[in-house]
Scaffold this active site. Sequence first.
Site, PDB file in Angstrom:
ATOM      1  N   ARG A 181     -12.420  -3.931  -7.259  1.00 58.91           N
ATOM      2  CA  ARG A 181     -12.510  -4.529  -6.070  1.00 58.91           C
ATOM      3  C   ARG A 181     -13.627  -4.437  -5.518  1.00 58.91           C
ATOM      4  NH1 ARG A 181      -8.386  -2.076  -1.679  1.00 58.91           N
ATOM      5  NH2 ARG A 181      -9.744  -0.153  -2.177  1.00 58.91           N
ATOM      6  N   TYR A 202     -11.099   1.992  10.086  1.00 58.86           N
ATOM      7  CA  TYR A 202     -12.722   2.214   9.213  1.00 58.86           C
ATOM      8  C   TYR A 202     -12.948   1.582   8.083  1.00 58.86           C
ATOM      9  CZ  TYR A 202      -8.695   4.350   6.692  1.00 58.86           C
ATOM     10  OH  TYR A 202      -7.536   4.599   5.792  1.00 58.86           O
ATOM     11  N   LYS A 203     -12.090   0.350   7.995  1.00 58.47           N
ATOM     12  CA  LYS A 203     -12.379  -0.456   6.865  1.00 58.47           C
ATOM     13  C   LYS A 203     -13.291  -1.746   7.580  1.00 58.47           C
ATOM     14  CE  LYS A 203      -8.342   0.927   4.290  1.00 58.47           C
ATOM     15  NZ  LYS A 203      -6.903   0.927   4.168  1.00 58.47           N
ATOM     16  N   ASP A 256       0.885  -4.728   8.656  1.00 57.90           N
ATOM     17  CA  ASP A 256      -0.014  -3.922   8.598  1.00 57.90           C
ATOM     18  C   ASP A 256      -1.238  -4.555   8.204  1.00 57.90           C
ATOM     19  OD1 ASP A 256      -2.129  -2.099   7.596  1.00 57.90           O
ATOM     20  OD2 ASP A 256      -0.500  -0.558   6.744  1.00 57.90           O
ATOM     21  N   PHE A 311       0.795  -1.239   0.081  1.00 58.76           N
ATOM     22  CA  PHE A 311       0.055   0.062  -0.089  1.00 58.76           C
ATOM     23  C   PHE A 311       0.931   1.257   0.146  1.00 58.76           C
ATOM     24  CE2 PHE A 311      -2.771   2.983   1.977  1.00 58.76           C
ATOM     25  CZ  PHE A 311      -4.019   2.900   1.269  1.00 58.76           C
TER      26      PHE A 311
HETATM   27  C1  LIG Z   1      -5.998   1.681   4.361  1.00 66.23           C
HETATM   28  C2  LIG Z   1      -4.824   1.352   4.437  1.00 66.23           C
HETATM   29  C3  LIG Z   1      -3.903   2.627   5.277  1.00 66.23           C
HETATM   30  C4  LIG Z   1      -4.549   3.912   5.537  1.00 66.23           C
HETATM   31  O1  LIG Z   1      -3.485   4.614   6.182  1.00 66.23           O
HETATM   32  P1  LIG Z   1      -4.023   6.098   6.849  1.00 66.23           P
HETATM   33  O2  LIG Z   1      -2.935   6.701   7.336  1.00 66.23           O
HETATM   34  O3  LIG Z   1      -4.938   5.649   7.983  1.00 66.23           O
HETATM   35  O4  LIG Z   1      -4.849   6.950   5.697  1.00 66.23           O
HETATM   36  C5  LIG Z   1      -2.579   2.053   5.340  1.00 66.23           C
HETATM   37  N1  LIG Z   1      -2.124   0.755   4.833  1.00 66.23           N
HETATM   38  C6  LIG Z   1      -2.788   0.109   4.496  1.00 66.23           C
HETATM   39  C7  LIG Z   1      -2.299  -1.232   4.167  1.00 66.23           C
HETATM   40  C8  LIG Z   1      -4.107   0.218   3.864  1.00 66.23           C
HETATM   41  O5  LIG Z   1      -4.919  -0.753   3.710  1.00 66.23           O
END
Ligand SMILES: *Cc1c(COP(=O)(O)O)cnc(C)c1O
Length: 410
Positions: free
Chosen positions: A378, A229-230, A204, A126
Amino acid sequence: MIARAAAEELDRTDPLAGFTDRFVRPPGADRIYLNGNSLGPLPVVTVQRMASAIRDEWGYEQSDGWGRWLNISERVGDLLGRAALGAGPGQVVLGDSTSVQLYKAASMALDARPAAEAIVVDRGEFPTDRYVLEGLAASRGVELRYLDCDPLLGPQPEDIARSVASGDVALVCVSLVGYRSAAVADLGEITQLARHAGAFTLWDLSHAVGAIEMSLDGAGVDLAVGCTYKHLNGGPGAPAFLYVRREIQAGLRQPIQGWFGSRDLFTMGPTYEPADGVRRFLAGTPPVLALVAVEAALELLAEAGISRVQTRSRALTGLAIDLSDAWLAPRGVELGTPRDPARRGGHVALRHPHAETLCRRLHDAGVVADFRRPDVIRVGPALLATRFVEVWDAFDRLRRLATEPAVHPH
Ligand SMILES: *Cc1c(COP(=O)(O)O)cnc(C)c1O
């Protein structure tokens, strides 16, 4: 041929069917929400709980509310550990974004391995993770070592073993569920491999938490971060979490020496001394109202049980894969997600040369999914809210769209 009646039957026999009514749905809309892996839907109970926190606590108790707010980060952290992470109490705090938690965790790991010369990360990781580590590596003068992994399967133990073999790695950062393919990485094996090479692991869990069952304590994980939030349904911008294994807490110091992480918050002493235990990983005042929403959603998850949510997730994504095979494969759509249910998280990636157009038309047809460059749609059911028949209806709309000339590759 998979009849709609088969999906109706899955709803009828679903032990968690009752939870689908406990989420807010947009009024009157014939809309199917398949973006639960990006932003989880709003639980009905959250509306009440937040209204009460705002009026009764902030409004009426005013600053007396700190009596209950002061430890909210650790309290919700313990609940998260129990409900979704397989983590005993005193190892999880919430606050900040995932990016900031990741920076704190990675920075502590580098501090604890001053002689090491590299950080390892998947090139397909990510973006925010890669960017944060890129900046940190540059400022510390260490190498950022990229892994080139199989795009469908993600980082494999062999990839990690190769990357740490030189013995100069401080930190290996891996997603448990890939944000693109939904592939699940081997939590226990990768953690152990890295440890044998003297490296910390930083997991992560953003796309994994609330979708798959895990045991951070059981796998001996050092550090983990993730967003709420997911699949956890904590709301847009909900605070992220940081897990630090109890045994290593005393040896780690985080880079932001804020007063909420200090030994005694109200002594207001001349210099910083970190608190004992997980509180040392906090920096400033916790986002109380946002944590109330996370707590309400976690109670819902705890009630459903993560093991049953995982079973439901595999059934929902399994139905999506079966429908894709039957209807979309002949129209040029390729599956970009592992077929083995134990190897995939809570969403399904569909690959098509005109994915962007297809995704936009799907949205116009009332189905919310998301597009990831260059060719992935997705499909992420909300794991407690989406009904099986909604997955069927969404794919029924998708198969019609995939037949239209502008998106049909032939
Ligand atoms: C959604 C997600 C994030 C989000 O990072 P924020 O700092 O909370 O915006 C980070 N890493 C991964 C792998 C994600 O899927």
